[in-house]
Design an enzyme around this catalytic site. Structure first.
Site, short mmCIF file in Angstrom:
data_model
loop_
_atom_site.label_atom_id
_atom_site.label_comp_id
_atom_site.label_asym_id
_atom_site.label_seq_id
_atom_site.Cartn_x
_atom_site.Cartn_y
_atom_site.Cartn_z
N HIS A 1 23.09 -33.26 55.78
CA HIS A 1 22.06 -33.51 54.80
C HIS A 1 22.58 -34.05 53.49
O HIS A 1 21.94 -34.90 52.85
CB HIS A 1 21.41 -32.18 54.47
CG HIS A 1 20.01 -32.16 54.90
ND1 HIS A 1 19.17 -33.21 54.67
CD2 HIS A 1 19.31 -31.24 55.57
CE1 HIS A 1 17.99 -32.91 55.17
NE2 HIS A 1 18.05 -31.73 55.73
N ALA A 2 23.73 -33.55 53.06
CA ALA A 2 24.28 -33.99 51.78
C ALA A 2 24.58 -35.48 51.81
O ALA A 2 24.60 -36.14 50.78
CB ALA A 2 25.55 -33.20 51.46
#
Lengths: 486, 486
Positions: free
Chosen positions: A139-140
Site C-alpha cells: 500500500h505504501a
C-alpha cells in the site's frame, strides 16, 4: 530521493506480523493468443520493458536513523528484476482449489522492506492450459500514485501490441546515503510537516464521531454508525495466514435483478454478500442480535484535493439488513440504507462506490481510526467497527492482454485487519463480476462456503425477480462456480 | 509443558531477519514403487499416522512475559496438519534449476513462531515423474532430540511397510496458560539455571582461544586458528534471500581417489570443495593472501554428557590449502591438516566428521562465539572466522521409502550466517554423495558455478590418481551433474 507522505508511510507504521498492508490480484490468462506461443521470459521481458512506466517497481525504502521522520524512497541501486518476477506452477489438476491455495500462501507473506515493495508470480499449470499472475504490492508504494495506472501499464488492448519504446531518459539508480546524511536531511525537513500524517486519521475519526452524533438524532433513516456492529466469528484478532476463495457471476444477471427489484448494481452485490453471510453464520448457529454492518471504502475528493495528490479515501457504513428473512425485502432495506448513506456523505461519484484501486486503503485507515477510538473510549465497551469489508471496483468491459495473452478473469485480493477477518472485493470485467474473498485462515477456514453462498444468494434473488419481469436467458457461467476444495 | 534448554533457546535468540536458524533437506522420490500409485494425501496421511513418533511436530513455543526466562514448549491445542504439509509443483521441465529455485524460496522464509516449527512441501512435477519433499525444521525444535530420529520415523525400509500402530496413549493438547501463570512459573524456576545457556558458548570461545594459544607455539603442524581466514566475497553480511545449488558424485570415485592418493573420504571431500572455491574466486579475480579456512561441525560428547541430552556440538577449523596449485599436493596438505586437527581435538568419532544432523547447530554456536570474540577484542582488527562451512553427514547405503515411494536422492540444506555466506553440506546415500550448497542470494548469486566446480575438482583428482592405481570403471552419474540454470 523522495520522502513518503504521511498517508503512504502510515501503511508501514500500521503493518504488523499479522496485519499485512499489501494488496494483490490474481489474473487468469489464456496464452493461446500469444504470438509465437507463451513463455515465462516473455512476461518478464514485458515487465522489464515497462519499468520506466512503473516507478514504484524500482523504488525501495530508506528508513531514517532513530525514526526521526518518515522513510524515503530511493531508486534501488541493487534492483534485481529476477527477484521480483517469479515463475511457479500449480499441482494437478490446476483448478480453483490449487490456485486459491497458492494465492493465499503468497498473500500470507510480508514483503521485504529492503527491496521495492512488490512481487509478481507467474503461475503455470492451470486447467485449460491457462496461466495466472499474482501481483502483490505494498500500500505504501501504490497509494501516492494510481494503482489502476500501474495495472494499465502492464496490460495491452490487443495481443499484438507494438513493443514499448524505451524511456527518453535512461533510469539512474540512487546511491544509498549514509546514516549521517539521512539524519541531517531529516532534521532539515522536520519542521515542515511533522503532524501531517495524522490529519487523515483524525479526519476519519471525526467522520466516525459525526456519524455517531447523527445516529443519535430522531432521523430513523440515518445509516448505522461504526462500532454498532454485532459480534460475530468474523470479528476477532487475525493470524498471519490466509484463506482465499473466489467466485464469478454474470453482470447481466445482477442487472436483471436490479431492473426487476430496484436498487443499483452495488446494492445487489451487497444483498448477495448479505445472503451469503446470513447462511454462513446460520450454519454455525450464530444469530447476531443486530443486522451485520458492512464497511464500504469510497473515494472522497474535496475540490482543493483534486489534482496531484491522487485519491483521498473514506468509508461508508451500511447495514446488510441480515435480520430480514425475505431476500427481496432485504435488498430493499439495503437500497434504502445506501441511498441514505450516500445522501449523508454527499461525496460519492454516481454509479460507482469506488473509482479505482486506491480504495483498498480504507481498511488500514479505519484500523488506525479504530485504535484511536478505542484509546479515546478506554474503559468503555465498544463492539466491532464493522463485520465485513465489501469493495466494488469497476473494470473494463473490453478484453485486455498481457504479453499477448488474453485476460479471462481478474480476482482482487484485499487486505484484512484485526477485528475484520473477511474482505470481499469485487471487480467487473468483460460482462462478469469477479468476487475475491480474503479471510483469516484460522477464524474463517471455510471461506469457500461464503463464496458458494454468493452464487446461491444471486439465484435466490433471480428466482424472486422471475415473476416481476421476463427473465433473460441465463448464461452458463452464472451458475454456482465456487466449489469447495478437497 | 516443558522449558527449552538454554542451547535450544539460543537458536531463537540468535535468529534475525536475515540469519535464519532453520535447517532443511530436499529429498527426491520415485513414486512408481507406491502400491496403488502416488497421491499427496498418502504422504500427508503418513505424517499424520506418525505424529506420536515426532514430538516436535506438535509442539509450539510459548514466550514468557518480559522474556524473564527461556520459552516453553506446549502441545499445540490449535495444531493443524494441513498448515504444515503443503502441496506444490514445479514449472516445466521440473529439472534441477526449477527445483533449486523452489527450495531456495522455501529456505528464505522464516518459520512462524506461533506454530510448531516445521513445514513440509510435497513438490510434484519433477522430471522423470519424480516427487520431492522439502522439510524445514527450526534448530530450536530438533536440537534437543536427534534430528536423525525424526527423519527415520518418516522413512521405511520397504515400499510396503505395514501401517503405523496408533499410540498407546492418545495425544493430549495443552491449554494455553495465561500470562500470569507463565510469569509465576518463570519466577519460580528462575533461580535454577539462569546462565546455563551461556556455558556452551563460553566453551566454544574457550576452545577457539585454546587453539589460538597453541597456534602461537613453534609447532608447525598446528591447525589454523579461527579468525585467521582471508577476506573473500563469501565473508560478508547476508540478506534474507538464498541461492541453492546441488550436485552428486559417486562414492566409489571418491574412494578410488582416497585409495590412490591417501587421506580419508572427508579429506577428498574437502579437497573437492577447495578446488571448486579456488576456481570460483580465481574466476572473479579474487586471490586471497592466505589459504581458505573451512569450519567443520563435529560432534563432541564428554562422558558426563552422554545420554539423555543428546549431542554437543563443536567445530574444527581446517585449512583448505587453496594456495597450493597442484591438486594432489593440495589434498595431502588438507590430509595433514585434518589429522593434526583431530589429534588436537581428541574427541572425534573415527570414520565420521559428524555423526548425525545435530551438527547443523555448529554455525549458530559459532556465530555466538564470533560475537563474543569481537566484543572481547573490541578495537582490534579480526578477519572472518572461517571462509566456508563444510559438513559431511553419513547416510544409509540401503534404500529408504516414504509412503511407498523410493528415495533416490537427498540434498541437505544447512544454514548460513553473517560472515559466512556459503554452507556446503554433504550426505551419502546408496553409493552416492549428495552436495547441497546453500548461499546468500546477493553475495553468491553464482553458486551453481561452485557446484559444477566440485565435480570438476573430483575429475582432476581422478585424473591425477589414474597413474597411481588402476582406475575403476566410472559410473555415468559421476560426471558433472550440476548445470547452471537459465
Amino acid at each position: 530521493m523522495q520522502r513518503l507522505t504521511g498517508m503512504d508511510a502510515s501503511f508501514l507504521y500500521l503493518e504488523t506480523a499479522t496485519n499485512h498492508m499489501h494488496v494483490a490480484a490474481t489474473a487468469i490468462f489464456d496464452p493461446s493468443t500469444v504470438p509465437g506461443g507463451y513463455s515465462f521470459e516473455k512476461v518478464r521481458d514485458l515487465v522489464d520493458s515497462r519499468l520506466h512506466l512503473l516507478p514504484p517497481f524500482r523504488r525501495r525504502l530508506l528508513t531514517i536513523p532513530f525514526e526521526l521522520h518518515h522513510p524515503l524512497w530511493i531508486e534501488d541501486p541493487d534492483f534485481d528484476l529476477e527477484y521480483h518476477v517469479r515463475r511457479a506452477a500449480l499441482p494437478a489438476p490446476g483448478g480453483e482449489a490449487e490456485l486459491a491455495e497458492f494465492a493465499e500462501q503468497v498473500m500470507a507473506r510480508p514483503l521485504d522492506r529492503d527491496r521495492p515493495l512488490w512481487e509478481m508470480y507467474v503461475v503455470e499449470g492451470l486447467e485449460h492450459g491457462h496461466i495466472a499472475t499474482i501481483t502483490k504490492t505494498h500500500h505504501a508504494a501504490i497509494d501516492g500514485v494510481s494503482g489502476a495506472e500501474l495495472t494499465v501499464n502492464l496490460l495491452d488492448l490487443s495481443a499484438d501490441a507494438p513493443p514499448t519504446p524505451p524511456p527518453d531518459v535512461p533510469w539512474k539508480p540512487d546511491r544509498i546515503p549514509s546514516d549521517l546524511e539521512l539524519f541531517t536531511y531529516a532534521l532539515n525537513s522536520l519542521s515542515r510537516s511533522p503532524v501531517r500524517g495524522y490529519k487523515a486519521a483524525r479526519r476519519t475519526v471525526a467522520t466516525a464521531l459525526n456519524l455517531r452524533r447523527r445516529n443519535r438524532s430522531a432521523d430513523v433513516h440515518a445509516p448505522p454508525a461504526p462500532f454498532s456492529a454485532p459480534r460475530t466469528p468474523l470479528n476477532v484478532a487475525i493470524s498471519p495466514h490466509r484463506r482465499f476463495a473466489f467466485t464469478e457471476v454474470a453482470l447481466d444477471d445482477v442487472k436483471m435483478v436490479k431492473n426487476a427489484l430496484g436498487g443499483t448494481v452495488n446494492d445487489v452485490v451487497l444483498a448477495m454478500c448479505s445472503g451469503a453471510l446470513r447462511s454462513y453464520l446460520d450454519g454455525k448457529g450464530v444469530h447476531p442480535d443486530r443486522p451485520l454492518l458492512a464497511m464500504i471504502p469510497i473515494s472522497v475528493r474535496t475540490d482543493e484535493e483534486k489534482g496531484a495528490m491522487g485519491n483521498r479515501v473514506s468509508s461508508m457504513f451500511v447495514s446488510l439488513a441480515s435480520d430480514i428473512d425475505d431476500p427481496v425485502k432485504r435488498l430493499h432495506a439495503i437500497t434504502d440504507g445506501t441511498r441514505n448513506a450516500k445522501e449523508q456523505e454527499k461525496a460519492i461519484d454516481a454509479g460507482t462506490l469506488a473509482s479505482d484501486w486506491v480504495e483498498f486503503a480504507a481498511p488500514a485507515l479505519a484500523a488506525r481510526a479504530a485504535r484511536l477510538m478505542s484509546r479515546m473510549q478506554a474503559g468503555g465497551r465498544i463492539g466491532p467497527m464493522s463485520n465485513v469489508t465489501v469493495s466494488n471496483v469497476p473494470g473494463p468491459s473490453f478484453p485486455l492482454y498481457s504479453a499477448g495473452a488474453r485476460m479471462v478473469a481478474m480476482y482482487p485480493m484485499g487486505p484484512i485487519i484485526d477485528g475484520s477477518a473477511l474482505n470481499i472485493t469485487v471487480m467487473s470485467y468483460m460482462g462478469s463480476m469477479y468476487f475475491g474473498l480474503m479471510a483469516c485462515r484460522e477464524s474463517v477456514p471455510d471461506v469457500w462456503d461464503i463464496a458458494r453462498g454468493i452464487n446461491a444468494a444471486l439465484d435466490e434473488l433471480k428466482k424472486a425477480s422471475d415473476g416481476t419481469t421476463a427473465p433473460k436467458p441465463r448464461k452458463p457461467r452464472s451458475t454456482a462456480k465456487a466449489v469447495k476444495p478437497g
